[in-house]
Design a protein around this motif. Structure first.
Motif, PDB file in Angstrom:
ATOM      1  N   ASP A   7     120.877 114.213  -1.125  1.00  0.00           N
ATOM      2  CA  ASP A   7     119.972 113.173  -1.561  1.00  0.00           C
ATOM      3  C   ASP A   7     118.671 113.791  -2.065  1.00  0.00           C
ATOM      4  OD1 ASP A   7     118.945 110.642  -1.973  1.00  0.00           O
ATOM      5  OD2 ASP A   7     118.141 110.517   0.076  1.00  0.00           O
ATOM      6  N   ARG A   8     118.456 113.700  -3.347  1.00  0.00           N
ATOM      7  CA  ARG A   8     117.248 114.220  -4.007  1.00  0.00           C
ATOM      8  C   ARG A   8     116.894 115.630  -3.528  1.00  0.00           C
ATOM      9  NH1 ARG A   8     113.497 109.584  -2.529  1.00  0.00           N
ATOM     10  NH2 ARG A   8     115.203 109.315  -1.051  1.00  0.00           N
ATOM     11  N   GLY A  51     124.485 125.130   4.861  1.00  0.00           N
ATOM     12  CA  GLY A  51     123.378 125.464   5.750  1.00  0.00           C
ATOM     13  C   GLY A  51     122.943 126.909   5.624  1.00  0.00           C
ATOM     14  N   LEU A  52     123.505 127.632   4.646  1.00  0.00           N
ATOM     15  CA  LEU A  52     123.103 129.025   4.444  1.00  0.00           C
ATOM     16  C   LEU A  52     121.777 129.108   3.704  1.00  0.00           C
ATOM     17  CD1 LEU A  52     126.567 130.529   3.475  1.00  0.00           C
ATOM     18  CD2 LEU A  52     125.346 130.794   5.628  1.00  0.00           C
ATOM     19  N   GLU A  53     121.447 128.052   2.974  1.00  0.00           N
ATOM     20  CA  GLU A  53     120.124 127.933   2.350  1.00  0.00           C
ATOM     21  C   GLU A  53     119.561 126.597   2.814  1.00  0.00           C
ATOM     22  OE1 GLU A  53     118.869 130.193   0.347  1.00  0.00           O
ATOM     23  OE2 GLU A  53     120.601 131.300  -0.424  1.00  0.00           O
ATOM     24  N   THR A  54     118.229 126.533   2.862  1.00  0.00           N
ATOM     25  CA  THR A  54     117.643 125.246   3.198  1.00  0.00           C
ATOM     26  C   THR A  54     117.027 124.645   1.945  1.00  0.00           C
ATOM     27  OG1 THR A  54     115.697 126.465   3.880  1.00  0.00           O
ATOM     28  CG2 THR A  54     117.144 125.697   5.621  1.00  0.00           C
ATOM     29  N   ALA A  55     117.171 123.350   1.822  1.00  0.00           N
ATOM     30  CA  ALA A  55     116.605 122.657   0.673  1.00  0.00           C
ATOM     31  C   ALA A  55     115.084 122.661   0.791  1.00  0.00           C
ATOM     32  CB  ALA A  55     117.128 121.227   0.620  1.00  0.00           C
ATOM     33  N   THR A  56     114.405 122.862  -0.331  1.00  0.00           N
ATOM     34  CA  THR A  56     112.951 122.785  -0.319  1.00  0.00           C
ATOM     35  C   THR A  56     112.506 121.338  -0.097  1.00  0.00           C
ATOM     36  OG1 THR A  56     113.026 124.555  -1.953  1.00  0.00           O
ATOM     37  CG2 THR A  56     110.894 123.538  -1.565  1.00  0.00           C
ATOM     38  N   GLU A  57     113.262 120.425  -0.719  1.00  0.00           N
ATOM     39  CA  GLU A  57     113.019 118.999  -0.521  1.00  0.00           C
ATOM     40  C   GLU A  57     114.358 118.292  -0.492  1.00  0.00           C
ATOM     41  OE1 GLU A  57     110.236 116.875  -3.243  1.00  0.00           O
ATOM     42  OE2 GLU A  57     109.563 118.923  -3.648  1.00  0.00           O
ATOM     43  N   GLY A  58     114.389 117.117   0.095  1.00  0.00           N
ATOM     44  CA  GLY A  58     115.610 116.325   0.076  1.00  0.00           C
ATOM     45  C   GLY A  58     116.425 116.485   1.335  1.00  0.00           C
ATOM     46  N   GLN A  59     117.521 115.730   1.407  1.00  0.00           N
ATOM     47  CA  GLN A  59     118.327 115.711   2.622  1.00  0.00           C
ATOM     48  C   GLN A  59     119.798 115.919   2.329  1.00  0.00           C
ATOM     49  OE1 GLN A  59     116.464 111.901   3.401  1.00  0.00           O
ATOM     50  NE2 GLN A  59     116.497 112.449   5.583  1.00  0.00           N
ATOM     51  N   VAL A  60     120.505 116.417   3.336  1.00  0.00           N
ATOM     52  CA  VAL A  60     121.953 116.610   3.236  1.00  0.00           C
ATOM     53  C   VAL A  60     122.604 115.802   4.356  1.00  0.00           C
ATOM     54  CG1 VAL A  60     123.823 118.297   3.255  1.00  0.00           C
ATOM     55  CG2 VAL A  60     121.568 118.960   2.392  1.00  0.00           C
ATOM     56  N   PHE A  61     123.621 115.033   3.995  1.00  0.00           N
ATOM     57  CA  PHE A  61     124.341 114.254   4.998  1.00  0.00           C
ATOM     58  C   PHE A  61     125.806 114.654   5.022  1.00  0.00           C
ATOM     59  CE2 PHE A  61     120.780 111.728   3.584  1.00  0.00           C
ATOM     60  CZ  PHE A  61     120.259 111.197   4.759  1.00  0.00           C
ATOM     61  N   GLY A  63     129.243 113.166   6.881  1.00  0.00           N
ATOM     62  CA  GLY A  63     129.763 112.098   7.721  1.00  0.00           C
ATOM     63  C   GLY A  63     128.675 111.127   8.155  1.00  0.00           C
ATOM     64  N   GLY A  64     127.708 110.884   7.275  1.00  0.00           N
ATOM     65  CA  GLY A  64     126.658 109.932   7.560  1.00  0.00           C
ATOM     66  C   GLY A  64     125.544 110.482   8.429  1.00  0.00           C
ATOM     67  N   LYS A  65     125.705 111.722   8.905  1.00  0.00           N
ATOM     68  CA  LYS A  65     124.707 112.308   9.795  1.00  0.00           C
ATOM     69  C   LYS A  65     123.812 113.252   9.002  1.00  0.00           C
ATOM     70  CE  LYS A  65     124.676 115.294  13.824  1.00  0.00           C
ATOM     71  NZ  LYS A  65     125.514 116.329  14.414  1.00  0.00           N
ATOM     72  N   ASP A  66     122.515 113.130   9.245  1.00  0.00           N
ATOM     73  CA  ASP A  66     121.569 114.005   8.556  1.00  0.00           C
ATOM     74  C   ASP A  66     121.676 115.414   9.139  1.00  0.00           C
ATOM     75  OD1 ASP A  66     119.488 115.357   7.440  1.00  0.00           O
ATOM     76  OD2 ASP A  66     117.987 113.792   7.805  1.00  0.00           O
ATOM     77  N   VAL A  67     122.165 116.363   8.336  1.00  0.00           N
ATOM     78  CA  VAL A  67     122.345 117.727   8.844  1.00  0.00           C
ATOM     79  C   VAL A  67     121.326 118.689   8.236  1.00  0.00           C
ATOM     80  CG1 VAL A  67     124.808 117.422   9.267  1.00  0.00           C
ATOM     81  CG2 VAL A  67     124.043 118.293   7.057  1.00  0.00           C
ATOM     82  N   THR A  68     120.332 118.130   7.538  1.00  0.00           N
ATOM     83  CA  THR A  68     119.377 118.965   6.800  1.00  0.00           C
ATOM     84  C   THR A  68     118.810 120.087   7.662  1.00  0.00           C
ATOM     85  OG1 THR A  68     118.792 116.913   5.703  1.00  0.00           O
ATOM     86  CG2 THR A  68     117.427 118.839   5.207  1.00  0.00           C
ATOM     87  N   ASP A  69     118.503 119.780   8.916  1.00  0.00           N
ATOM     88  CA  ASP A  69     117.851 120.781   9.764  1.00  0.00           C
ATOM     89  C   ASP A  69     118.812 121.493  10.714  1.00  0.00           C
ATOM     90  OD1 ASP A  69     115.361 120.234   8.624  1.00  0.00           O
ATOM     91  OD2 ASP A  69     115.159 118.458   9.897  1.00  0.00           O
ATOM     92  N   LEU A  70     120.119 121.260  10.547  1.00  0.00           N
ATOM     93  CA  LEU A  70     121.073 121.921  11.428  1.00  0.00           C
ATOM     94  C   LEU A  70     121.456 123.285  10.874  1.00  0.00           C
ATOM     95  CD1 LEU A  70     123.561 119.103  12.509  1.00  0.00           C
ATOM     96  CD2 LEU A  70     121.525 119.959  13.687  1.00  0.00           C
ATOM     97  N   GLY A  71     121.777 124.209  11.766  1.00  0.00           N
ATOM     98  CA  GLY A  71     122.218 125.541  11.354  1.00  0.00           C
ATOM     99  C   GLY A  71     123.633 125.487  10.808  1.00  0.00           C
ATOM    100  N   PRO A  72     124.049 126.564  10.125  1.00  0.00           N
ATOM    101  CA  PRO A  72     125.385 126.568   9.505  1.00  0.00           C
ATOM    102  C   PRO A  72     126.514 126.412  10.514  1.00  0.00           C
ATOM    103  CG  PRO A  72     124.305 128.718   9.255  1.00  0.00           C
ATOM    104  CD  PRO A  72     123.301 127.807   9.860  1.00  0.00           C
ATOM    105  N   GLY A  73     126.281 126.825  11.757  1.00  0.00           N
ATOM    106  CA  GLY A  73     127.345 126.729  12.752  1.00  0.00           C
ATOM    107  C   GLY A  73     127.496 125.346  13.346  1.00  0.00           C
TER     108      GLY A  73
END
Lengths: 346, 313
Positions: A7-8, A51-61, A63-73
């Protein structure tokens, strides 16, 4: 159930922006192919999902769960890399079981889980080999096995076939697609190869210079490209391109002869006074009237013959039946299907 | 020498030297002859001389001709000599503690310099400096640092408030050995670090990414991805360092001469004293040969490691 969406998403490396406002959604179970030239940001997009790179802005979901701040594992994604990324000091069996070993599963458990995967990928006889003893295709199969055995929510493929030779690539393409159908997991697949994109995808996301240019099914993308970039990227040979102007139902080329053709009826775009005309090579044919060109090269491929012509300084390719004959240097006239041609603003 | 063929995709096949040696070239032994002759002159001859001496009661001043054949008497004495045993103990302490610290420090520094940090190239270049310093120079330098009256260490520690008064580091039999170890570590950890750093460059970054996606934490990444890659080079570095530590002499000679109260008297220094201070070269030779035997064990392990490394290529 794992819908994946970005998302953006924006991403910069230092001051260099590599992704600009990327919005992508892959439905649950969908095979989504990200395609574009190198440096278009497709791999970075995939790595942000992993999760190997972090987005400068925006979110990643996922299964409906916000994983933007979760580690790759913590995202339950499995990834297959271009260079396979097999652990060189582990056997095939150990490579496949590594994730489970990290989670302290018993040896028996790992063997039970690995067996059907090895069976499925034809790795049964190779389980005690080391990666250096395997061919490229076998290595990639092990990498896929390692992804499969974890039963992830999402599969991520980063140019997995680029290191393989052409024949093997074709085989693996079919194999991966069949496999994905079978396990039904949401899959994001990055490639720069338009053939891979066309043949494997449920939907294609075309990217260029960090932006999503077009999203659609392979045939939508092929028949209704939104701009010159997309039109030029797909099809082999790619779309032809001639500059000129259009008006009163015709398109007049810009050259001195000023060739005149019937303007595309269903291009979905209003005719512009200036622009370029795109004709797809398989939908062009030799005729008594039409655009005048000179044959430069004849490329017989058996099933069909490609004519590379010169049309007012532009290269223009035609795909003709295999038995078509044309002499190098001879003048020809070409007509093309207005339904399959497009006019884009200059 | 072996050449490994991996093109077939099957298990690597070894070829012998005979297959790659060009037809009509001079025989390998002939080409090696100059080296073999030189080695025989500077290593072989003294070695044989030492073996012969070890069976005599030769003394330095009276000379070899006045000596008597005593058979295994020197060895029998050496093996029961409590002083020699104490020297072996001190040398082992020196070897295991210094090499142990060098391994931990070397690996840590190598991991650090393998990171994407600013000025990395400069730090990598600086890493070689201590290792390039000759041992004698290093020993002199540390002797100055440890110097009780105007040494830098005393000054630094008192000014930092760690110490209330100056100490004699090398004059304290409880401290002297550790002070030498510290000086040795400062010089030699960089060899370990360089070898490990070179090995780390061979680890593809995707391996870490793959492991992270599978849920590996930093320790697990190190344990399962990094360590297997650096293990063999690291072991080779450790054995090399152990062999050198077993022979340690010059740093002891310059810094403490085996003192205080024999606290830093290592095997080599013991042999040196026996031969050149007490003039008992025959007996000294027998001690020296015992050291050679110990070193041989390590050399054998080293050679096996090397051939294993070659097979893995």
């Amino acid at each position: 159930m794992a819908q994946v969406s970005l998302d953006r998403v924006n991403k910069s490396f230092g001051a260099v922006p590599v992704l600009k406002d990327v919005n992508i959604t892959a439905a649950d179970g969908e095979f989504l192919v990200l395609v574009g030239p190198s440096g278009c940001g497709k791999s970075t997009t995939l790595r942000i999902v992993a999760g190997l790179e972090t987005a400068t802005e925006g979110q990643v979901f996922i299964g409906g769960k916000d994983v933007t701040d979760l580690g790759p594992g913590e995202r339950n994604c499995a990834m297959v890399f271009q260079n396979y990324a097999l652990y060189p000091h582990m056997t095939v069996a150990e490579n496949i079981g590594f994730g489970m070993r990290l989670r302290r599963r018993s040896k028996a458990d790992i063997a039970v889980a690995s067996a059907p995967v090895a069976e499925l990928l034809g790795l049964g006889a190779l389980m005690d080999r080391y990666p250096r003893e395997l061919s490229g295709g076998q290595r990639q199969r092990v990498a896929i096995g390692r992804a499969l055995v974890r039963n992830p929510d999402v599969f991520l493929f980063d140019e997995p076939l680029s290191n393989l030779d052409a024949k093997l690539r074709g085989d693996m393409r079919t194999e991966i697609k069949a496999l994905q159908r079978r396990v039904g997991k949401t899959t994001l697949y990055v490639t720069h190869d338009q053939v891979e994109a066309m043949t494997m995808a449920d939907r294609i996301v075309v990217m260029d210079r960090g932006m999503v240019v077009q999203v659609g099914s392979p045939l939508e993308i092929y028949h209704q490209p939104v701009n010159q970039f997309v039109a030029g990227f797909f099809g082999s040979p790619g779309m032809n391109f001639i500059r000129g102007r259009s008006g009163d139902g015709h398109f007049v080329t810009a050259g001195r002869q000023g060739g005149r053709v019937r303007a595309p009826a269903a291009s979905g775009r209003p005719a512009q006074s200036g622009g370029s005309l795109w004709g797809s090579p398989p939908h062009s044919r030799l005729a008594d009237d039409g655009l005048a060109m000179t044959v430069r090269v004849v490329e017989p491929l058996g099933i069909h013959t490609i004519l590379v012509c010169n049309c007012e300084g532009h290269e223009f390719k035609l795909v003709l039946p295999g038995d078509a004959m044309a002499a190098q240097g001879s003048p020809v006239r070409v007509r093309f299907d207005p339904q399959r041609a497009h006019i884009f603003p200059a | 020498m072996t050449v490994t063929d991996t093109t077939s995709g099957a298990a690597p096949r070894r070829r012998t030297l005979g297959r790659v040696w060009p037809a009509g070239a001079p025989p390998p032994l002939l080409l090696l002859a100059p080296l073999i002759l030189a080695m025989a002159a500077i290593v072989g001859y003294p070695f044989i001389q030492t073996v012969i001496l070890s069976f005599t009661d030769a003394r330095l001043l009276t000379g070899f001709n006045a000596s008597r054949w005593v058979g295994l008497e020197n060895f029998a004495y050496a093996l029961t000599d409590p002083e020699f045993r104490a020297a072996v103990g001190r040398t082992s302490y020196f070897a295991f503690v210094s090499v142990g610290i060098e391994v931990v420090l070397g690996v840590a520094v190598a991991l650090l310099l393998n990171q994407d940090l600013k000025g990395r190239m400069l730090f990598r270049a600086l890493l070689i400096v201590p290792w390039a310093v000759p041992t004698i120079v290093n020993a002199l330098m540390w002797r100055l640092i440890y110097q009780p009256d105007f040494g830098a260490l005393n000054a630094a520690l008192t000014q930092l408030g760690v110490l209330s008064e100056y100490r004699s580091w090398l004059g304290d039999d409880a401290v002297a050995m550790n002070a030498i170890i510290f000086a040795d570590v400062w010089k030699n950890y960089s060899l370990v670090a360089m070898i490990v750093l070179a090995a780390l460059q061979n680890v593809r970054p995707e391996l870490y990414e793959a492991a992270r996606i599978e849920g590996a934490n930093a320790w697990q990444c190190f344990r399962h991805v990094t360590l297997p890659v650096i293990m063999l080079p690291l072991t080779i570095a450790v054995i090399l360092r152990l062999i050198e530590a077993l022979k340690v002499f010059d740093i002891v000679y310059v810094m403490t001469r085996g003192g205080p109260a024999n606290a830093t008297k290592t095997i080599s220094f013991f042999v040196y004293q026996e031969s050149f201070a007490f003039n008992r070269v025959g007996s000294g030779a027998s001690y020296a040969l015992l050291v050679v035997l110990m070193a041989m064990v390590l050399v054998l392990v080293y050679v096996r490691m090397l051939s294993k490394a070659e097979a893995n290529q």
